[in-house]
Each structure stands twice: as structure tokens, then as C-alpha cells.
Design a protein around this motif. Structure first.
Motif, PDB file in Angstrom:
ATOM      1  N   LEU A 180       1.333   0.535  -6.441  1.00 47.46           N
ATOM      2  CA  LEU A 180       0.278   0.833  -5.836  1.00 47.46           C
ATOM      3  C   LEU A 180      -0.258   2.260  -5.648  1.00 47.46           C
ATOM      4  N   LYS A 206      -2.699   4.097  -4.442  1.00 45.79           N
ATOM      5  CA  LYS A 206      -3.191   4.745  -3.227  1.00 45.79           C
ATOM      6  C   LYS A 206      -2.322   4.863  -2.018  1.00 45.79           C
ATOM      7  N   GLN A 207      -1.265   3.961  -2.292  1.00 40.76           N
ATOM      8  CA  GLN A 207      -0.143   4.053  -1.127  1.00 40.76           C
ATOM      9  C   GLN A 207       1.031   4.536  -1.600  1.00 40.76           C
ATOM     10  N   THR A 256      -3.454  -6.043  -8.845  1.00 37.26           N
ATOM     11  CA  THR A 256      -4.415  -5.480  -7.713  1.00 37.26           C
ATOM     12  C   THR A 256      -5.755  -5.367  -8.241  1.00 37.26           C
ATOM     13  N   GLU A 301      -7.573  -1.740  -4.757  1.00 37.56           N
ATOM     14  CA  GLU A 301      -6.325  -2.217  -4.087  1.00 37.56           C
ATOM     15  C   GLU A 301      -6.464  -2.439  -2.647  1.00 37.56           C
ATOM     16  N   LEU A 341      -3.758  -7.681  -3.020  1.00 35.83           N
ATOM     17  CA  LEU A 341      -2.391  -7.839  -3.793  1.00 35.83           C
ATOM     18  C   LEU A 341      -2.434  -9.436  -4.132  1.00 35.83           C
ATOM     19  N   SER A 376      -3.370  -5.842   1.295  1.00 34.06           N
ATOM     20  CA  SER A 376      -2.600  -4.834   0.867  1.00 34.06           C
ATOM     21  C   SER A 376      -2.054  -3.725   1.866  1.00 34.06           C
TER      22      SER A 376
END
Length: 418
Positions: A143, A145-146, A185, A189, A192, A220
Motif C-alpha cells: 500500500l 500511501k501507507q 486495492t 487505496e 482492500l 484500508s
């Protein structure tokens, strides 16, 4: 004729229905014809078995022998080559059924092929071992973005986050009813999507769960289930993929169906029961006009999304095998395929024609590596393929417990795609 044990070695296991009573009867009739040296009848019955259940180790071996015994030498060689490509450990050299082709140049070439398949090809590199030995990973996802790596678990019915530098795992999601398989995803995102299925290897499995599967839609950020999409019967949701509109397409290896989730509704998008056997990896091309779906026995089916009746099975080039594809990913006019249902296990990059309806060439990324034991699904991050090289499918005891002496901690591998 080599009498092999009639068994199935797919990662998810081919449905028991695949080996029906009628197939047993046909097999028994074929062996009786062989014993009485009625070789034309032996060939007829074995061809029928092969058409019902292609790429079966016993049926394929017997088909090659049947062709040889009926003096159909070219067909015998062709099938024998297919057999060696899917299992180069098969012992056929001293079988008298092949006496009439044994001295041919083609037979000697197959012996050379068998030996060549023992030569390792090494291109991917190990990144890390996870510290959770009993995780039994199936897939992974990053992921962006995270900045978060996730791995799914067959055994523990959960999703873990793991550190790419240390391999340390921590629980990320633990509310799945069943084994967690593929994860995908959307572009933002936000959600999920997770394919799950009831597997005997998972903790807490009961007979009543058999054949049940569901897709999970998880927020998510909150890690909470937004919606569940369950089915009952004879299903294994092994892989899924999202289109550019956020619709999910799910492969079912239990019933050879492709499901679609649109507007939070699950429905059968395509029924492939009459032409497929055991659906596995599923992926889109770049403009989402075509879906590629792997079948564990037949290879890869390419489907026109707007007109699903417009579909065809890709023809594989010489030097490859259609069998055993689990993970399947599209990348810049190529398909990356993880073949775990063959011996030796291999990872191959298939180059496609411009219209994506045929394979033009291929490149072996990895083959015959000792670290590889049932690699399954992969993910692409930037221009790198990531996958776990080992899953302990073969380490379960008869009562579905894990024998820790038979497997290593999950190993993550990386390959820079060329």
C-alpha cells in the motif's frame, strides 16, 4: 506402462469431482486393455481420459505409451515431451513400451531436455525471511500511501503487516472467517479487497465449512470489513483483480466460474465449467480491455471484457508447459507466470503480441531453485516482481497440523522486470 498413483497436486487441490466415477471406470478399462495387449482400445480409452482431465501425470504418461505401442511415433514423442516439461523427475527411460522410439533422435532429445531442466536459472533475489514461520503466506501487496507491506495467511486466516528490512510481522486484520488468498486495492487505496475460502489447512476448519468462500471489502484505514460477499457450494476464491472503475473480478477454482462485484453486488460474470478445470491467477491488460486468467491444467485464457464470448486459449511456445500456473500478472505487454504445479518449479515471463491474443516468445526468470517450494501469488511494485518463494502446503500432517521440520520461514523474493 507406468502405473502412477492417481493424485492431484494443485496448490489449492483440484476438486475431488475431477476424478469422477466415470473416469475411474475408464481408467480401469484402459489398464485392462493394456494388460490384454489390446493396444488400439488402450489408446482410444486413454485419449478419452486425457480429453476429460488433461495434464494428469498418469493419463499423460499412459497416452504417450499408448501412441508408442500403436506405432504413432510423432505423437508419442510430442506427449512425452509435454510430460517431461511438467515433471522432469518422471522415470520412463527403461519402460519397454517405448522400445520402438528409444533409438530415435527425438527420444534422445527428450532425455537431454530432462537433464537440462535440472540446470538452475537464477534471476530473482531473496529480500528477507518473515519471522512468523507458520504464517503460510499466499499473496502480498504494498500500500503505497501507507508505505505498508501486507501478506495473507492460509493457515491463520489473517493478514499481517511486515517490515521489509527486518521481516517482523504484526497482525493487521484478523476477522476473516476463512483462509486469506489474494489481495487487491483500488487506485486510491480506499478499500482492500480480499479473496478468502475455507481450507482444511486453516485453523478452526470444520466439515460444515467445506466449499464456502467469500470476498471481503475492507476499509484500508480503519481495517474494518465494509461488506462481505459470501457463496456456498464448492468454491475456492483464489485470486481477484480490479478494473479502472473499481469493479472486482474473482476467479473460482472450485467451480470454474468468474465472479464480478459491481455496485456492491456479487454475480457470476462468466461460466467456464465446460472449458476450464481449475482457475487460478487473474489479471487485466493495461487498458482493461482484456482479462487473462490462468487454468492450472490448460494454461491461460484471454477474454475480451466487453464481449466475453470472444476469448481464446493462448498457444504456448515450444520449451514451455501450460501446466501449473498459479500467480499471473500483466506487465508492459508481458505476462509474469508462477508455475508451481510442475517439477521443477519455474517463474516465466511470456511476451505477448501487440493485440494481446497470442504469446510471441518467453524468458525463464527462475527455474529449479532449491529455495522454491510452492511460490504462489505475486505483486508488482514499480518495475519489480515480489513473491514468497515457499509455502508449506506439503508440510501438513494427515490431521492438518504443520510439521515445522519440513519447511522454512517464508522467504520474500524480488525480481527487477526487464
Amino acid at each position: 506402462m507406468k502405473h502412477l498413483i492417481l493424485s492431484f497436486t494443485a496448490t489449492f487441490l483440484v476438486s475431488a469431482a475431477c476424478f469422477s466415477q466415470s473416469q475411474r471406470e475408464l481408467y480401469n478399462q484402459s489398464t485392462e486393455a493394456y494388460k490384454t495387449r489390446n493396444y488400439p482400445q488402450f489408446l482410444k480409452l486413454t485419449e478419452k481420459l486425457d480429453s476429460i482431465r488433461p495434464m494428469h501425470p498418469t493419463f499423460t504418461y499412459n497416452l504417450s505409451a499408448a501412441y508408442a505401442l500403436n506405432n504413432e511415433k510423432e505423437k508419442a514423442i510430442s506427449v512425452l515431451e509435454k510430460l517431461v516439461q511438467m515433471n522432469n523427475k518422471i522415470d520412463f527411460e527403461k519402460d519397454t513400451d517405448f522400445n520402438n522410439i528409444r533409438q530415435s533422435e527425438e527420444f534422445q532429445n527428450i532425455l537431454k531436455l530432462k537433464a537440462e531442466l535440472n540446470n538452475p536459472v537464477v534471476n530473482s533475489q531473496k529480500v528477507i525471511s518473515l519471522n512468523d514461520k507458520e504464517l503460510h503466506p499466499e499473496s502480498l501487496i504494498y500500500l503505497e500511501k501507507q508505505k505498508l507491506w501486507l501478506a495473507s495467511s492460509i493457515r491463520q486466516k489473517k493478514i499481517v503487516a511486515f517490515d521489509l528490512k527486518t521481516g517482523k510481522c504484526s497482525n493487521w486484520f484478523t476477522e476473516s472467517h476463512f483462509s486469506t488468498f489474494a489481495m487487491k486495492t483500488d487506485k486510491k487505496e480506499k478499500y482492500l479487497w480480499v479473496a478468502t475460502a475455507a481450507m482444511p489447512e486453516m485453523i478452526g476448519f470444520t466439515k460444515e465449512m467445506e466449499g464456502r468462500a467469500e470476498v471481503l471489502k475492507i476499509d484500508s484505514k480503519t481495517k474494518k470489513v465494509v461488506k462481505r460477499f459470501p457463496v456456498e457450494g464448492n468454491h475456492v476464491f483464489g485470486d481477484l483483480v480490479l478494473d479502472n472503475k473499481g469493479n472486482a473480478y474473482v476467479s473460482d477454482s472450485g467451480e470454474a466460474l468468474v465472479y464480478k462485484i459491481s455496485d456492491d453486488k456479487l454475480s457470476v460474470w462468466l461460466d467456464l465449467k465446460k472449458e476450464a478445470f481449475n482457475l487460478q491467477g487473474i489479471t487485466f491488460n493495461e487498458d482493461f480491455s482484456k482479462i487473462f486468467i490462468a487454468d492450472y491444467l490448460k494454461g491461460i485464457l484471454v477474454i475480451d471484457v466487453q464481449n466475453p464470448q470472444n476469448r481464446n486459449w493462448l498457444k504456448f511456445p515450444k520449451g514451455t508447459t501450460v501446466k501449473g500456473i498459479d500467480g499471473l500478472l500483466f506487465y508492459k505487454n508481458t505476462l509474469l507466470a508462477i508455475h508451481n504445479g510442475v517439477n521443477p518449479i519455474r517463474v516465466i515471463q511470456y511476451n505477448l503480441t501487440e493485440n494481446h491474443t497470442a504469446i510471441s516468445s518467453f524468458r525463464i526468470i527462475d527455474i529449479n531453485r532449491p529455495e522454491f517450494d510452492e511460490p504462489a501469488l505475486g505483486t508488482i511494485v514499480a518495475n519489480n516482481l515480489f513473491f514468497f518463494s515457499n509455502s508449506p502446503w506439503k508440510a501438513y500432517t494427515k490431521d492438518e497440523k504443520l510439521d515445522g521440520t519440513k519447511f522454512e520461514n517464508p522467504m520474500l523474493f524480488q525480481y527487477q522486470i526487464k
